[in-house]
Scaffold this active site. Structure first.
Site, PDB file in Angstrom:
ATOM      1  CD  GLU A  32      31.129  39.227  37.034  1.00  0.00           C
ATOM      2  OE1 GLU A  32      31.259  38.198  37.716  1.00  0.00           O
ATOM      3  OE2 GLU A  32      31.737  40.287  37.261  1.00  0.00           O
ATOM      4  CG  ASP A  79      37.864  36.394  29.965  1.00  0.00           C
ATOM      5  OD1 ASP A  79      39.056  36.132  29.736  1.00  0.00           O
ATOM      6  OD2 ASP A  79      37.346  36.204  31.076  1.00  0.00           O
ATOM      7  CG  ASN A 136      31.357  36.327  40.986  1.00  0.00           C
ATOM      8  OD1 ASN A 136      32.111  35.584  40.359  1.00  0.00           O
ATOM      9  ND2 ASN A 136      30.951  37.490  40.489  1.00  0.00           N
ATOM     10  CG  HIS A 152      33.508  35.390  37.257  1.00  0.00           C
ATOM     11  ND1 HIS A 152      33.684  36.639  37.819  1.00  0.00           N
ATOM     12  CD2 HIS A 152      34.753  34.977  36.930  1.00  0.00           C
ATOM     13  CE1 HIS A 152      34.956  36.940  37.804  1.00  0.00           C
ATOM     14  NE2 HIS A 152      35.630  35.955  37.281  1.00  0.00           N
TER      15      HIS A 152
HETATM   16  C1  GLP Z   1      39.094  36.872  35.912  1.00  0.00           C
HETATM   17  C2  GLP Z   1      39.000  36.061  34.631  1.00  0.00           C
HETATM   18  C3  GLP Z   1      38.579  34.627  34.898  1.00  0.00           C
HETATM   19  C4  GLP Z   1      39.389  34.054  36.035  1.00  0.00           C
HETATM   20  C5  GLP Z   1      39.160  34.866  37.277  1.00  0.00           C
HETATM   21  C6  GLP Z   1      39.867  34.331  38.505  1.00  0.00           C
HETATM   22  O1  GLP Z   1      37.882  37.402  36.299  1.00  0.00           O
HETATM   23  N1  GLP Z   1      38.103  36.636  33.684  1.00  0.00           N
HETATM   24  O2  GLP Z   1      38.719  33.866  33.719  1.00  0.00           O
HETATM   25  O3  GLP Z   1      39.049  32.712  36.245  1.00  0.00           O
HETATM   26  O4  GLP Z   1      39.633  36.185  37.016  1.00  0.00           O
HETATM   27  O5  GLP Z   1      41.174  34.786  38.522  1.00  0.00           O
HETATM   28  P1  GLP Z   1      42.287  34.294  39.500  1.00  0.00           P
HETATM   29  O6  GLP Z   1      42.766  32.976  38.946  1.00  0.00           O
HETATM   30  O7  GLP Z   1      43.341  35.345  39.425  1.00  0.00           O
HETATM   31  O8  GLP Z   1      41.689  34.153  40.844  1.00  0.00           O
END
Ligand code: GLP
Length: 241
Positions: free
Chosen positions: A143, A67, A136, A138
């Protein structure tokens, strides 16, 4: 789903890196689906270390990222393309032309999403998809929704997601409100999926992913339907399992 419960973030990162390294060694021209966020950083550090020791060769590896924030590009510190350059690509012998991240600067969402789906298809699909998980549930930026999206699409980010990611920006206002993300379908077509999770804030999402109903309200729960998923988490993330 194969589950590894590791003692802490370091042990989780070691386990995740060893799985990715095994994929690169077994198939030097593999397609890696890559993720951003703080969780995979430790694994990327270990991959860089192994490359510097001469144990890994990325020269034929191809990558496709999950993404990108809409409106951000390589020139923006918080863009995911910049994250990947800083945490992995600039430190190993991967060819930049073999790396792919959605182009957040393309204002034409339909064109960009179609382009990105073609990139994935032309590569012949993804061998190993690395995933983090949002609080959440995702995955990528898929989402919670009414239905699972198949291919790359534009999403409006939830306020909770923007707040969780605000730590990378100087203020919440700077966090983009939209993103381009690979769809759940694109993720599910990967031959193997490696989900990493760390910290107490992920414990409920991990529990819902592993043992809750399969529902687009918890996007990661769809992974229960994939035949080859490895979940690597630390004790905090696994504390409700
Ligand atoms: C973002 C990314 C996800 C990732 C998430 C969790 O939203 N788009 O791909 O898994 O953050 O991030 P973190 O590993 O910093 O908790």
């Amino acid at each position: 789903m194969r589950i590894y419960k590791e003692k802490d973030y370091e042990a989780m990162s070691r386990r995740a890196a060893s799985i990715i390294a095994a994929q690169v060694i077994l198939k030097p021209d593999c397609v890696l689906g890559l993720a951003t966020g703080s969780t995979p950083i430790g694994a990327y550090k270990r991959l860089v270390k192994q490359y510097k020791k001469g144990k890994l060769d990325f020269s034929a590896v191809r990558t496709v990222n999950l993404d990108e924030y809409k409106g951000l590009g390589a020139g923006d510190e918080q863009s995911y393309i910049n994250f990947m350059n800083e945490n992995l690509f600039s430190h190993v012998n991967i060819a930049k032309e073999n790396t792919n991240v959605p182009n957040g600067l393309n204002k034409d969402a339909a064109a960009e999403c179609a382009r990105y789906d073609k990139v994935i298809a032309d590569m012949g699909g993804i061998d190993l998809q690395l995933l983090g998980i949002g609080n959440n549930g995702h995955i990528g930026f898929n989402e919670p929704a009414k239905s699972f999206a198949d291919g790359t699409h534009m999403v409006t980010l939830e306020e909770g997601t923007r707040e969780a990611n605000a730590r990378f920006f100087s203020s919440l206002d700077e966090v983009p409100t939209a993103a381009y993300t690979m769809g759940v379908g694109s993720i599910m077509r990967a031959k193997m999926i490696l989900l990493v999770a760390s910290g107490k804030a992920k414990a409920q999402a991990v529990k819902d992913t592993v043992s809750g109903p399969v529902t687009p309200k918890v996007p990661a729960s769809v992974l229960q339907l994939h035949p080859n998923v490895v979940l690597v988490g630390d004790e905090d993330a696994m504390s409700l399992l």
